[in-house]
Design an enzyme around this catalytic site. Sequence first.
Site, PDB file in Angstrom:
ATOM      1  N   ASP A   1       3.141  15.646  13.205  1.00 30.07           N
ATOM      2  CA  ASP A   1       3.697  15.299  11.886  1.00 30.07           C
ATOM      3  C   ASP A   1       2.561  15.149  10.880  1.00 30.07           C
ATOM      4  O   ASP A   1       2.503  14.173  10.128  1.00 30.07           O
ATOM      5  CB  ASP A   1       4.519  14.005  11.986  1.00 30.07           C
ATOM      6  CG  ASP A   1       5.264  13.703  10.686  1.00 30.07           C
ATOM      7  OD1 ASP A   1       5.531  14.646   9.923  1.00 30.07           O
ATOM      8  OD2 ASP A   1       5.584  12.516  10.442  1.00 30.07           O
TER       9      ASP A   1
ATOM     10  N   LEU B   1       0.830  -1.210   0.000  1.00 31.58           N
ATOM     11  CA  LEU B   1       0.000   0.000   0.000  1.00 31.58           C
ATOM     12  C   LEU B   1       0.862   1.258   0.000  1.00 31.58           C
ATOM     13  O   LEU B   1       0.492   2.288  -0.553  1.00 31.58           O
ATOM     14  CB  LEU B   1      -0.902   0.016   1.239  1.00 31.58           C
ATOM     15  CG  LEU B   1      -2.044  -0.996   1.257  1.00 31.58           C
ATOM     16  CD1 LEU B   1      -2.683  -1.047   2.634  1.00 31.58           C
ATOM     17  CD2 LEU B   1      -3.090  -0.654   0.210  1.00 31.58           C
TER      18      LEU B   1
ATOM     19  N   SER C   1       9.281   1.961   7.246  1.00 33.03           N
ATOM     20  CA  SER C   1       8.227   0.952   7.255  1.00 33.03           C
ATOM     21  C   SER C   1       7.712   0.646   5.860  1.00 33.03           C
ATOM     22  O   SER C   1       7.906   1.423   4.917  1.00 33.03           O
ATOM     23  CB  SER C   1       7.052   1.459   8.100  1.00 33.03           C
ATOM     24  OG  SER C   1       6.437   2.541   7.439  1.00 33.03           O
TER      25      SER C   1
ATOM     26  N   LYS D   1       1.373  -3.105   8.769  1.00 30.94           N
ATOM     27  CA  LYS D   1       2.523  -2.187   8.733  1.00 30.94           C
ATOM     28  C   LYS D   1       3.709  -2.892   9.383  1.00 30.94           C
ATOM     29  O   LYS D   1       3.613  -3.361  10.522  1.00 30.94           O
ATOM     30  CB  LYS D   1       2.182  -0.901   9.482  1.00 30.94           C
ATOM     31  CG  LYS D   1       3.303   0.129   9.481  1.00 30.94           C
ATOM     32  CD  LYS D   1       2.765   1.466   9.992  1.00 30.94           C
ATOM     33  CE  LYS D   1       3.872   2.446  10.300  1.00 30.94           C
ATOM     34  NZ  LYS D   1       3.384   3.743  10.729  1.00 30.94           N
TER      35      LYS D   1
HETATM   36  N1  LIG Z   1      -4.056   1.518   7.315  1.00 32.94           N
HETATM   37  C1  LIG Z   1      -3.618   1.853   6.110  1.00 32.94           C
HETATM   38  N2  LIG Z   1      -4.395   1.677   5.049  1.00 32.94           N
HETATM   39  C2  LIG Z   1      -3.985   2.006   3.811  1.00 32.94           C
HETATM   40  N3  LIG Z   1      -2.785   2.491   3.541  1.00 32.94           N
HETATM   41  C3  LIG Z   1      -1.941   2.690   4.569  1.00 32.94           C
HETATM   42  C4  LIG Z   1      -2.308   2.375   5.890  1.00 32.94           C
HETATM   43  N4  LIG Z   1      -1.286   2.672   6.695  1.00 32.94           N
HETATM   44  C5  LIG Z   1      -0.338   3.151   5.900  1.00 32.94           C
HETATM   45  N5  LIG Z   1      -0.708   3.159   4.616  1.00 32.94           N
HETATM   46  C6  LIG Z   1       0.088   3.599   3.469  1.00 32.94           C
HETATM   47  O1  LIG Z   1       1.442   3.435   3.765  1.00 32.94           O
HETATM   48  C7  LIG Z   1       2.125   4.698   3.741  1.00 32.94           C
HETATM   49  C8  LIG Z   1       3.164   4.745   4.836  1.00 32.94           C
HETATM   50  O2  LIG Z   1       2.559   4.528   6.065  1.00 32.94           O
HETATM   51  P1  LIG Z   1       2.957   5.329   7.379  1.00 32.94           P
HETATM   52  O3  LIG Z   1       2.815   6.798   7.113  1.00 32.94           O
HETATM   53  O4  LIG Z   1       2.217   4.776   8.511  1.00 32.94           O
HETATM   54  O5  LIG Z   1       4.470   4.942   7.473  1.00 32.94           O
HETATM   55  P2  LIG Z   1       5.550   5.686   8.347  1.00 32.94           P
HETATM   56  O6  LIG Z   1       6.743   4.840   8.415  1.00 32.94           O
HETATM   57  O7  LIG Z   1       4.921   6.089   9.613  1.00 32.94           O
HETATM   58  O8  LIG Z   1       5.843   6.937   7.449  1.00 32.94           O
HETATM   59  P3  LIG Z   1       6.524   8.250   7.934  1.00 32.94           P
HETATM   60  O9  LIG Z   1       7.471   7.880   8.990  1.00 32.94           O
HETATM   61  O10 LIG Z   1       7.155   8.782   6.679  1.00 32.94           O
HETATM   62  O11 LIG Z   1       5.378   9.085   8.406  1.00 32.94           O
HETATM   63  C9  LIG Z   1       1.028   5.707   3.907  1.00 32.94           C
HETATM   64  O12 LIG Z   1       1.372   6.941   3.324  1.00 32.94           O
HETATM   65  C10 LIG Z   1      -0.136   5.062   3.208  1.00 32.94           C
HETATM   66  O13 LIG Z   1      -0.066   5.300   1.828  1.00 32.94           O
END
Ligand SMILES: Nc1ncnc2c1ncn2[C@@H]1O[C@H](COP(=O)(O)OP(=O)(O)OP(=O)(O)O)[C@@H](O)[C@H]1O
Length: 710
Positions: free
Chosen positions: A509, A392, A398, A414
């Site tokens: 953020d 996704l 991550s 995730k």
């Molecule tokens: N529950 C979900 N449903 C659909 N897509 C998701 C979901 N969680 C995350 N994503 C997708 O995955 C991407 C990355 O997720 P997330 O922002 O949680 O990662 P992160 O490691 O926390 O990113 P960052 O540290 O850059 O904020 C999101 O931008 C989204 O496109």
Amino acid sequence: MSKYKHHSRSRKQGDGDTAGSSISIGSSSDFEEEDNIGPPKLSNFGSALLAKNNDTGRNSLLSRLQMAETMTNPIDVQSRSQTIYSQTQESPQSSLFAMNLQRTNTIHDNGFTNNNRPISTTTVQQDHDETMNKDSNFSPNNKLKSMQQHMKEELTSRYTERRINRLLLSSNRMNKLGPAKRASSLQNLEMNEKYPTMMNSNNNTLDNGKNVHNLTTKSLSGSLSTNKPIISPNNTEAVPQNDPLYDYSKIDFGELNPLQYLKKKNLPSSELPHISKIYFEKRKEEIRRAALRKYSSSKEVLLNKTKIEKPETIVTNNQENINKEPKINSFEAVSNKPRKREALSNVSINKKEPEHKKTKKVEIQEPIKTNTYRRNNSIKVNDIEYERMEMLGRGGSSKVYKVKGPGNKVYALKRVIFDEFDETSVNGFKGEIELLQKLDKMDRVVHLYDYMMDQGLLYLIMECGDFDLSQILQTRMTEAFDSSFIRYYIKEMIECIKIVHDSDIVHSDLKPANFVVVKGKLKIIDFGIANAVPDHTVNIYRDTQIGTPNYMAPEALVAMSEQQQQSNKKNTWKVGKPSDIWSCGCIIYQMVYGKPPYANYQGQSRLLAIMNPDVRIIFPERSNDIEKTLIPKTLIELMKQCLIRDPDKRLTVDEILNCSYLKPVIVTEFFIKDLIKNAVIFGSKQKNVSDDKIEELTNDVLNRLDEFKM
Ligand SMILES: Nc1ncnc2c1ncn2[C@@H]1O[C@H](COP(=O)(O)OP(=O)(O)OP(=O)(O)O)[C@@H](O)[C@H]1O
């Protein structure tokens, strides 16, 4: 070049010679391989001399004698002798041939005998007879056989020497061969064992006489075939050849790098790749050991803090844990069983606690290593199997996958990689889980179903969204300004923030990628650096992570930069609810104009621009697209109110939700006509209208609006 000339010249001479035209020493199957890699072949003439009258195609002095008998012209003999002389300069076989001629004392290099007599048939015959007479035991046939045998051995010796030379130079290449090729190469080596004495005698000349190897045939073939160490005479240490059991600690590099070590030990450069491999193995081991030490101490600290129940397993399984490190680049999990339900029950956030004393309630559960599960695209999180469907998205550390769980229900999984030895990042993730837990019942926060945390990996099983807001904005980029679309998504976004702020949490953020659409509703997915705001506090100080600069509030950046300048202080900065409002303002700005306010600045200058009050944000009246649509004033006003530098003056979520852009009044045409008519009638009776009167009239109209709304 000269070689070629002589070669062709002898060929030409040999053309007239029946034997020379058809026989060559390389024709034997034993030497077929040498066509490619062996020493140069003899000239036809030389070949003829060595081969004629020999059924097996080998050398024969008889042929030379027979040819000498047929030569009547001394000049012919001389020219042929010169050819032989030339060959002695060019090829080992030729020189070998010349050596044998010298041994018989018949023909000298320059075509003269030892006594400087020109060669003639008689001379040859004479010398031959003399030789025969010197050793009465030697019948001509015996002598010929002995010479043949000797020359054969010499040839084989030279051939072997060349092969060994080549093998030494390419010994490192051996390691890269496949099993079949390696086996065949080793077969070729086996012949070396048949001539150990020859090999020993040639040892010192290997590798262009640089005295670098001095390997015995046995040590070489042994090392290659049995993976035993090669031993250099100048080097008491052994160099293991891919021996997995070899104790690398025997080699002491000290401060030397592989190249320096090679030079110091006088090893051939062909050993460099191998030495390097050992070197890096050792380095890797050292790093592992260091990590192990750090791991032990970090775990102890963590244990004390989080009261993990089974500390002894950490200590006793240290080595095991390190060996079983999860492969971070695959969709694989070390399936541990952290007793999730118990962990979740531990989650509670005590808002009353001061920030510095706040205890994290999410505990890392010790892995129970009985349940490892890997199968193609499947993964088990707390004993529940999920099948990966598609990716996704991905964040800083991550990856998020769409997965199918029990009953074919779709989830978002995730998978976060973090430094398990870094207490701050461990606590950060525990904090994120806590917040998701705290907001679990809220409609605007993505639901967290399950999680598993262990050894630098965190798995979150969440509600799955269809798109994130950044994807939506991206697809809208090419389309004309659409006020209804913008209004809808601002409202959705602020509804999400309201839930967070109402729970006294600052996200800190906020960015389009942190919102996803789930069944038509926008929801927040990420609390990576969010934190609970202590009671009666407007701002909190955050450490660890930085938000996304494009959307970060000036006060957060300024505080951070001040902290950085005071190097003795921790890297923390101030964020509060208004910081989230600033981020919202940036997202709205991007919805309207296609990019956030400071997007035209790059890197460091962007941060400086955001912090600099003199760099003012421009709010164009018209959209950026081709249609240059007029932007509603209420929308521009909303953006301005969110992007005020002074945090205290920014709108709150409730004010935004009630702003005239989000709560527009749409009236009928009839209403407007009626309003104008009444205004004219009223004005015709009044000479002057006071401000108070206008205010009163306005309120009257507004109060009656509901009756006239469309
Ligand atoms: N529950 C979900 N449903 C659909 N897509 C998701 C979901 N969680 C995350 N994503 C997708 O995955 C991407 C990355 O997720 P997330 O922002 O949680 O990662 P992160 O490691 O926390 O990113 P960052 O540290 O850059 O904020 C999101 O931008 C989204 O496109």
